[in-house]
Design an enzyme around this catalytic site. Structure first.
Site, PDB file in Angstrom:
ATOM      1  N   THR A 157      41.471  45.830  53.471  1.00 58.15           N
ATOM      2  CA  THR A 157      41.026  45.859  52.204  1.00 58.15           C
ATOM      3  C   THR A 157      40.106  44.509  52.202  1.00 58.15           C
ATOM      4  OG1 THR A 157      42.877  44.557  51.057  1.00 58.15           O
ATOM      5  CG2 THR A 157      42.850  47.233  51.217  1.00 58.15           C
ATOM      6  N   CYS A 158      39.740  44.159  51.173  1.00 56.15           N
ATOM      7  CA  CYS A 158      38.946  42.673  51.152  1.00 56.15           C
ATOM      8  C   CYS A 158      39.936  41.509  51.283  1.00 56.15           C
ATOM      9  CB  CYS A 158      38.095  42.564  50.175  1.00 56.15           C
ATOM     10  SG  CYS A 158      38.877  43.163  48.570  1.00 56.15           S
ATOM     11  N   SER A 194      49.421  41.635  45.852  1.00 59.74           N
ATOM     12  CA  SER A 194      47.922  41.169  45.550  1.00 59.74           C
ATOM     13  C   SER A 194      47.496  39.928  45.086  1.00 59.74           C
ATOM     14  CB  SER A 194      47.338  42.224  44.842  1.00 59.74           C
ATOM     15  OG  SER A 194      47.677  43.450  45.449  1.00 59.74           O
ATOM     16  N   GLU A 226      47.280  44.693  40.191  1.00 57.71           N
ATOM     17  CA  GLU A 226      46.011  45.229  40.249  1.00 57.71           C
ATOM     18  C   GLU A 226      46.134  46.574  40.885  1.00 57.71           C
ATOM     19  OE1 GLU A 226      43.962  45.789  42.864  1.00 57.71           O
ATOM     20  OE2 GLU A 226      44.996  44.936  44.789  1.00 57.71           O
ATOM     21  N   PRO A 227      45.479  47.657  40.245  1.00 55.18           N
ATOM     22  CA  PRO A 227      45.876  49.113  40.549  1.00 55.18           C
ATOM     23  C   PRO A 227      45.208  49.556  42.012  1.00 55.18           C
ATOM     24  CG  PRO A 227      44.396  48.859  38.607  1.00 55.18           C
ATOM     25  CD  PRO A 227      44.701  47.289  39.186  1.00 55.18           C
ATOM     26  N   GLN A 228      44.096  48.783  42.216  1.00 54.63           N
ATOM     27  CA  GLN A 228      43.267  49.534  43.300  1.00 54.63           C
ATOM     28  C   GLN A 228      43.976  49.523  44.607  1.00 54.63           C
ATOM     29  OE1 GLN A 228      42.141  47.152  41.327  1.00 54.63           O
ATOM     30  NE2 GLN A 228      40.112  47.700  40.615  1.00 54.63           N
ATOM     31  N   GLN A 271      44.188  52.288  47.912  1.00 48.53           N
ATOM     32  CA  GLN A 271      43.493  52.014  49.326  1.00 48.53           C
ATOM     33  C   GLN A 271      44.624  52.242  50.168  1.00 48.53           C
ATOM     34  OE1 GLN A 271      42.765  47.965  47.998  1.00 48.53           O
ATOM     35  NE2 GLN A 271      40.542  48.159  48.348  1.00 48.53           N
ATOM     36  N   GLY A 313      21.725  41.377  23.259  1.00 47.95           N
ATOM     37  CA  GLY A 313      21.549  40.122  24.324  1.00 47.95           C
ATOM     38  C   GLY A 313      21.631  40.484  25.747  1.00 47.95           C
ATOM     39  N   GLY A 351      23.316  38.628  28.092  1.00 48.94           N
ATOM     40  CA  GLY A 351      24.135  37.682  28.725  1.00 48.94           C
ATOM     41  C   GLY A 351      25.084  38.454  29.917  1.00 48.94           C
TER      42      GLY A 351
END
Lengths: 264, 418
Positions: free
Chosen positions: B49-50, B108, B113-115, B119, B188, B190
């Site tokens: 993963t990253c 993590s 975090e759910p990802q 993975q 807008g 932003g």
């Protein structure tokens, strides 16, 4: 075996189920939720046997005095909650409904009145219709109030930007309001038909449309308050503390109407 | 059998080292084949993963660690010594615990975090498709996914958003439930407003209307969401039809005042309105929050939600660690029991064959005996064999991982098993 054995068994199951359900507020866990629900279902089965026993003994539905009526309302309230749970999987309503069921059945167990034989003059289809429709209507209205309470708690939490203990458990505001509106609308319609059947039955038997006993006054006041509540939903002004006050008053009036049932 | 994990993650290696080792999904089958080809490895899987790259293998012994490190350094093009300082090596029980924690999001960068759960599952499925898993790794990954699911269900660790855009999404879902079919108005262009709209759009919004001082910019932004650009001066009718309003402009004054919202809510009847003001200075008059049916959150409110969620996740992580510890123990016991089964069966068969052979010899010597006598002798010998087997089987089942292999070998030698 004493005919009340199943009543006490149901009470024990309901008490255990309520404690377990309330405990999940502090210790999240699907198993605990399921255990609470299973205990309540166990209680409801036992409760059903008790109601069946009374029907078999007296030959009529168990609705002739306060303990029987409170018990039947509790039975119907749990059934309505169960149906909604199966359909929408909203666990949070149980925090209000389970204690209510327990409270109503406790009234049944504590207030001792002998099994009554129904006055032969009351053995009419119209009377049975009145009682059954009123009970089912009240049960749906009480469950609707539980969802209305959830919607109110959620609304306050979102407005104040502070989560309460129920934040995680309560579904979205939209779901709470939709379920509350639907159950109140259905319950109100059935309850109205029940009241009309009661008025008609009263007129046929006593030539009076209504008398002024506690249950009648409580019932009519509750009907008016539920009508206002429903109107606030329909007109789109269902928001804020005003609705909460009306809901609380409607609940009290309903309980008074139930407690006002002594002997028909 | 040895269970080994060699890898690095965001805590042990900087991004430039991680990116050199990172493996794209398309490359995984080739990499798995290479890894499994290393002598002594029975099963192999790769999690890339990253934030981490990890090789998880089952092998006949721990000598393969050296080969795996060598393979990794060759792949990364880095000097072995420079890579080694970023690597960690885990063995058996630590591998199980690590994988359970990783899949549950406890290891993590953003806890919970759910990802990562997805993975790990993807890594398992790819390795399974490539046929690089043996039964031990199959069981490990299946157990890992079960534990990750349990942790998320029982603790709800991944349910709370820890960034401002996701906090806005979480609140929108708390108000409306299902976001499909809703409409949003973005004021807008932003960056954070755009990001929030993008996240909300991911949940199936029906339409996004974009209003900006420059209509051209509004059109460009709207095209990103398949939305519609509208003129800034004409937003009032959209306040009545949109369910979510995101304000993210550089305007130095309020763009939305309470009377506008009162009019919009009157037209909306029962439907509530969620207003997200991400601008500084604010674009929505804070008095709007006092109106029934309007829920107004500014950037500080959302940041507070994200911060308290982070704290909540930390609390839930403690509970999750307890679940993981218990599940590691359960898994280890199941593994030990399952690992011991072939040896136990072989042992039983071996002693049974000895018993029947010796019994036949004895019976032949004894000559004619009654059926009852034969049954008594059969029972006696069976009971003796069972008593002899009782303690070896018990020890095999209850042995600790580090002693199990040697115990099994000892039993095999003593009883002459294959």
């Amino acid at each position: 075996m004493s005919p009340n054995a199943t009543l006490y068994l149901a009470l024990a199951f309901y008490a255990a189920g309520t404690i377990v359900a309330l405990a999940t507020l502090f210790a999240r866990g699907r198993h605990a939720q399921h255990a609470g629900l299973a205990l309540m279902i166990g209680g409801w089965v036992s409760h059903t046997i008790w109601i069946g026993t009374i029907c078999a003994r007296t030959g009529h539905p168990p609705l002739t005095n306060l303990p029987e009526a409170a018990s039947f309302v509790a039975w119907t309230v749990f059934l309505a909650e169960l149906v909604l749970f199966i359909r929408y999987r909203v666990h949070a309503a149980s925090f209000f409904v389970y204690p209510l069921v327990l409270m109503l059945l406790t009234i049944s167990a504590v207030v001792r009145e002998p099994f009554a034989q129904m006055d032969p003059s009351l053995r009419s289809g119209l009377f049975t219709t009145h009682v059954l429709l009123s009970t089912v209507g009240v049960a749906a209205l009480l469950v609707g109030l539980a969802f209305s309470t959830l919607a109110f708690v959620q609304d306050r939490a979102l407005k104040s930007k502070h989560r309460g203990a129920l934040w995680e458990w309560i579904p979205s505001l939209n779901v709470c309001r939709t379920l509350s509106y639907r159950t109140l609308a259905v319950g109100f319609s059935i309850y109205t038909l029940g009241i009309l059947a009661g008025i008609l039955w009263s007129y046929r038997t006593t030539s009076e449309l209504i008398d002024l006993r506690v249950k009648q006054i409580g019932g009519v006041v509750a009907w008016i308050l539920f009508a206002i509540l429903l109107q606030s939903y329909i007109s789109g002004v269902y928001r804020g503390p005003r609705t909460a006050v009306i809901s609380a008053c409607a609940f009290v009036a309903t309980v008074i109407a139930i407690l006002g049932i002594h002997r028909v | 059998m040895a269970l080994i994990l060699v890898g690095l993650n965001h805590r042990t290696a900087p991004i430039d080292v991680r990116e050199r080792l990172s493996i794209a999904d398309a490359q995984l089958p080739v990499m798995l084949t290479e890894l499994k080809a290393i002598g002594g490895i029975d099963g192999a899987s790769l999690l890339s993963t990253c934030n981490r790259v990890e090789a998880i293998v089952s092998a006949s012994n721990e000598d393969v660690i050296d080969s795996i490190v060598k393979w990794l350094s060759e792949r990364s093009g880095a000097h072995r010594t420079s890579l080694e300082k970023h690597l960690y090596v885990l063995r058996y029980e630590d591998v199980i615990k690590h994988l359970f924690r990783v899949a549950s999001g406890l290891d993590s960068m953003v806890v919970g975090e759910p990802q990562i759960g997805g993975q790990v599952r993807a890594a398992f499925l790819i390795a399974q498709r490539c046929g690089s898993l043996d039964s031990l790794l199959e069981r490990l990954f299946e157990g890992t996914m079960r534990v990750a699911k349990r942790v998320r269900t029982d603790t709800g660790i991944g349910e709370h958003a820890v960034s401002v855009p996701y906090a806005a999404v979480e609140l929108a879902r708390k108000i409306f439930g299902d976001l499909r079919g809703l409409q949003a108005l973005l004021l807008g262009a932003g960056e954070i407003g755009e990001l929030t709209a993008e996240h909300l759009n991911g949940f199936g919004l029906r339409q996004i209307f974009v209003a900006n001082r420059s209509h051209e910019s509004a059109q460009q932004l709207a095209s990103r969401f398949n939305g519609q650009a509208i003129y800034f001066e004409g937003i009032d009718p959209y306040l009545a039809t949109c369910d979510i309003v995101i304000a993210s402009t550089a305007a130095p004054h309020y763009l939305i005042e309470p009377p506008q919202i009162e009019r919009a809510l009157a037209a909306r009847r029962m439907r509530t309105l969620f207003l997200i003001d991400l601008s500084v200075p604010r674009n929505i008059n804070p008095d709007v929050a006092k109106i029934d049916g309007a829920y107004l959150y500014n950037i500080d409110d959302l940041q507070q939600v994200a911060d308290s969620n982070r704290e909540l996740r930390r609390e839930k992580a403690e509970k999750a660690e307890t679940i993981v510890a218990r599940e590691v123990e359960n898994f280890r016991h199941r593994l030990v029991a399952q690992d011991a089964v072939p040896t136990i069966l072989e042992l039983q068969q071996r002693l049974e064959s000895i018993r029947t052979a010796e019994l036949e010899k004895t019976l032949r010597k004894l000559g004619p005996i009654t059926a009852e006598q034969r049954e008594s002798i059969e029972m006696l010998t069976t009971q003796m064999v069972n008593k002899i087997l009782h303690y070896p089987i018990l020890r095999l089942k209850d042995s600790e991982p580090h002693e199990r292999e040697s115990l099994r070998e000892t039993i095999r030698k003593i009883f002459g098993l294959r």
